[in-house]
Design a protein around this motif. Structure first.
Motif, short mmCIF file in Angstrom:
data_model
loop_
_atom_site.label_atom_id
_atom_site.label_comp_id
_atom_site.label_asym_id
_atom_site.label_seq_id
_atom_site.Cartn_x
_atom_site.Cartn_y
_atom_site.Cartn_z
N ASP A 1 14.36 19.67 40.43
CA ASP A 1 14.65 20.80 39.98
C ASP A 1 14.64 20.71 38.30
O ASP A 1 14.28 21.75 37.76
CB ASP A 1 15.77 21.50 40.73
N ALA A 2 15.50 19.75 37.99
CA ALA A 2 15.71 19.63 36.77
C ALA A 2 14.34 19.41 35.88
O ALA A 2 14.21 19.81 34.70
CB ALA A 2 16.56 18.26 36.42
N ALA A 3 13.45 18.75 36.31
CA ALA A 3 12.28 18.30 35.77
C ALA A 3 11.49 19.81 35.76
O ALA A 3 10.83 20.14 34.48
CB ALA A 3 11.36 17.41 36.54
N LEU A 4 11.55 20.38 36.82
CA LEU A 4 10.63 21.54 36.65
C LEU A 4 11.32 22.79 35.61
O LEU A 4 10.45 23.54 35.04
CB LEU A 4 10.79 22.30 38.15
N ALA B 1 0.35 20.93 30.38
CA ALA B 1 -0.24 19.86 30.93
C ALA B 1 0.16 18.48 30.18
O ALA B 1 0.28 18.47 29.00
CB ALA B 1 -1.69 19.96 31.03
N PHE B 2 0.21 17.27 31.02
CA PHE B 2 0.41 16.28 30.12
C PHE B 2 -0.63 14.99 30.28
O PHE B 2 -1.34 15.06 31.35
CB PHE B 2 1.78 15.50 30.51
N VAL B 3 -0.84 14.50 29.24
CA VAL B 3 -2.26 13.36 29.21
C VAL B 3 -1.66 11.97 29.13
O VAL B 3 -0.70 11.65 28.45
CB VAL B 3 -2.99 14.02 28.37
N ALA B 4 -2.52 11.22 29.53
CA ALA B 4 -2.36 9.74 29.49
C ALA B 4 -3.77 9.00 29.46
O ALA B 4 -4.58 9.60 29.85
CB ALA B 4 -1.33 9.11 30.39
N ASP C 1 3.80 9.99 28.25
CA ASP C 1 4.97 9.04 28.04
C ASP C 1 6.33 9.87 27.23
O ASP C 1 7.46 9.31 27.19
CB ASP C 1 4.52 7.83 27.12
N ALA C 2 6.05 10.79 26.51
CA ALA C 2 6.76 11.34 25.59
C ALA C 2 7.85 12.27 26.57
O ALA C 2 9.03 12.59 26.22
CB ALA C 2 6.21 12.36 24.61
N ILE C 3 7.47 12.51 27.74
CA ILE C 3 8.27 13.27 28.51
C ILE C 3 8.65 12.63 29.77
O ILE C 3 9.22 13.17 30.78
CB ILE C 3 7.70 14.72 28.84
N GLY C 4 8.66 11.25 29.78
CA GLY C 4 9.04 10.43 30.78
C GLY C 4 7.85 10.18 31.92
O GLY C 4 8.58 9.54 32.97
N TYR C 5 6.82 10.36 31.84
CA TYR C 5 5.95 10.18 32.77
C TYR C 5 4.68 9.38 32.60
O TYR C 5 4.52 8.80 31.34
CB TYR C 5 5.31 11.44 33.48
N LYS C 6 3.98 8.79 33.48
CA LYS C 6 2.68 7.77 33.29
C LYS C 6 1.46 8.53 33.39
O LYS C 6 0.36 8.06 32.91
CB LYS C 6 3.08 6.91 34.39
N GLY C 7 1.48 9.67 33.89
CA GLY C 7 -0.03 10.45 34.13
C GLY C 7 -0.55 10.17 35.27
O GLY C 7 -1.82 10.82 35.63
N THR C 8 0.11 9.45 36.00
CA THR C 8 -0.49 8.75 37.51
C THR C 8 0.35 9.85 38.63
O THR C 8 0.05 9.42 39.79
CB THR C 8 -0.39 7.40 37.73
N GLU C 9 1.29 10.59 38.29
CA GLU C 9 2.36 11.09 39.23
C GLU C 9 1.53 12.20 40.19
O GLU C 9 0.30 12.83 39.93
CB GLU C 9 3.25 11.90 38.47
N LEU C 10 1.89 12.26 41.44
CA LEU C 10 1.52 13.33 42.30
C LEU C 10 2.40 14.29 42.58
O LEU C 10 3.50 14.27 42.07
CB LEU C 10 1.29 12.58 43.92
N GLN C 11 2.17 15.30 43.15
CA GLN C 11 3.08 16.44 43.55
C GLN C 11 4.84 15.91 43.77
O GLN C 11 5.50 16.46 43.24
CB GLN C 11 2.65 17.53 44.39
N ASP C 12 4.82 15.09 44.83
CA ASP C 12 6.11 14.93 45.24
C ASP C 12 6.91 14.31 44.07
O ASP C 12 8.20 14.29 44.18
CB ASP C 12 6.27 13.82 46.34
N ALA C 13 6.33 13.64 43.20
CA ALA C 13 7.08 13.11 42.19
C ALA C 13 7.80 13.93 40.97
O ALA C 13 8.75 13.80 40.26
CB ALA C 13 6.50 12.06 41.18
#
Length: 397
Positions: free
Chosen positions: A244-247, A280-283, A227-239
């Motif tokens: 490019d900005a996220a990478l 890596a990111f955790v949730a 959540d600190a980087i704007g994700y839920k931890g349930t994302e798949l590769q396409d997300a």
């Protein structure tokens, strides 16, 4: 105009865990490639088909992903208490670069079977039926891996009913023990937590400041909260992989984490360490649908983890990162442990893009420092093809 013929090198193409790679016995390599250096790197780049500006590795054995752009060298070990030495090379896809800075935990599962089949293990140590114990020296990081390889009628058993999320078909189970997995990284002093803290505030100019657990176990890894980087931890590769900005944000965070861990001395050195450290990111557990369509319930896992590999979100989980996850989960107070509910634990079941994986680790605190004697997980391995790999001669005369 004369054209030099291709050279042919004995090789085996194997799957190990959720990765694939080209395996070589050291003595089968051309003499110039039997030692570290530009000749070896040039050969392996050409074998895999890199660098490829198209990103497809059409003219080589690579599969255009970090999971399939890998090489392995195995040799008899002169080290007491070990059967073989194992060296792993992560080949960049679009750059002329082979990264030797870390291990591949997935391909570690194929090293024992390859060594037995290749005659590199003393036959007296290999039963006709049962389980062969192969003692592997992981030369990249200077650690011991114990592989439990099933044997049937004098041959490595490769088929079976063990299922591994991220691998389509079942196979025989290979259990791996990663002994004393805290990575001895140059600049990190061999410490499991190189900053001395279980959680740090990692400041990344232009992006933000994040809570981070930076650990050397299995492979150097930087864990942040999803959540600190704007994700839920349930994302798949396409997300992520199409953003490019996220990478670029992930790579910047990784660079500042590597600097904080003492793995690099300046930010521009991160270009020479594509394989390590991982980020890596955790949730906390949540329901999601894995890439296979399999529904993962919140009760099926203890924690959610997504990890980047060679600049992209991994389709499952790197084996070495799984060791880092298991180790961090076993130590109360790390971000992984807190996301898994906190407290003491000896194993963790985590959710990744392809499904779930369980890894065990026992942590003890002595004199104010945490130690993990071993981490345990199960993978599978299978020979896909063996024979000779043909490659244009890029070696010096």
């Amino acid at each position: 105009m004369a054209h030099a013929p291709q050279i042919k090198i004995a090789a085996t193409y194997m799957r190990g865990g959720t990765s694939k790679g080209v395996f070589f016995r050291l003595n089968d390599l051309p003499e110039a490639a039997r030692v570290p250096g530009p000749a070896r790197d040039a050969l392996f780049l050409r074998v895999i088909g890199s660098p490829d500006p198209y990103g497809k590795q059409i003219d080589g054995m690579g599969g255009a992903t970090s999971s399939t752009s890998k090489t392995v060298i195995v040799s008899k070990s002169a080290r007491p208490g070990h059967d073989v030495d194992y060296l792993f090379g992560q080949v960049a896809i679009d750059k002329p670069f082979v990264d030797w800075s870390g291990n591949c935990g997935n391909l570690s599962a194929a090293v024992g079977p390859f060594a037995i089949a290749g005659g590199l293990v003393d036959p007296e140590r290999v039963p006709d039926n049962g389980v062969a114990i192969v003692r592997i020296w992981q030369a990249n990081i200077g650690k011991t891996i114990i592989a439990h390889v099933p044997m049937t009628s004098g041959a490595v058993q490769e088929t079976g009913d063990f299922e591994l999320d991220g691998v389509t078909f079942p196979a025989a189970e290979v259990q791996l023990e990663f002994l004393d997995p805290a990575a001895e990284e140059e600049g990190a002093g061999g410490a499991m937590f190189p900053t001395g803290n279980l959680v740090d505030d990692l400041e990344v100019p232009g992006i933000g400041t994040f809570k981070a657990t930076m650990i050397n176990a299995g492979i150097p890894t930087i864990f942040v909260n999803a959540d600190a980087i704007g994700y839920k931890g349930t994302e798949l590769q396409d997300a992520i992989n199409g953003d490019d900005a996220a990478l670029k944000r992930f790579e910047t965070i990784r660079a500042y984490g590597a600097l904080r861990m003492g793995l690099i001395k300046s930010l521009d050195e991160i270009a020479t360490r594509q394989h390590t450290p991982k980020i890596a990111f955790v949730a906390r557990p949540a329901e999601y649908v894995a890439s296979s369509g399999k529904r993962i319930g919140a009760d099926d896992v203890d924690v959610l983890v997504r990890a980047m590999s060679m600049g992209k979100l991994h389709h499952a989980m790197m084996g070495t990162a799984a060791v880092a996850i298991g180790t961090a989960a076993a130590i109360p107070g790390t971000l992984v442990n807190l996301a898994a509910g906190g407290g003491e634990r000896q194993s963790v079941r985590f959710g990744h893009p392809s499904g779930t994986l369980r890894v065990g680790a026992e942590a003890v605190e002595a004199n104010g420092e945490w130690q993990v004697k071993k981490a345990i997980m199960s993978r599978s391995a299978r020979v896909l093809m063996e024979g000779r790999v043909w490659v244009p001669n890029v070696l010096p005369d």
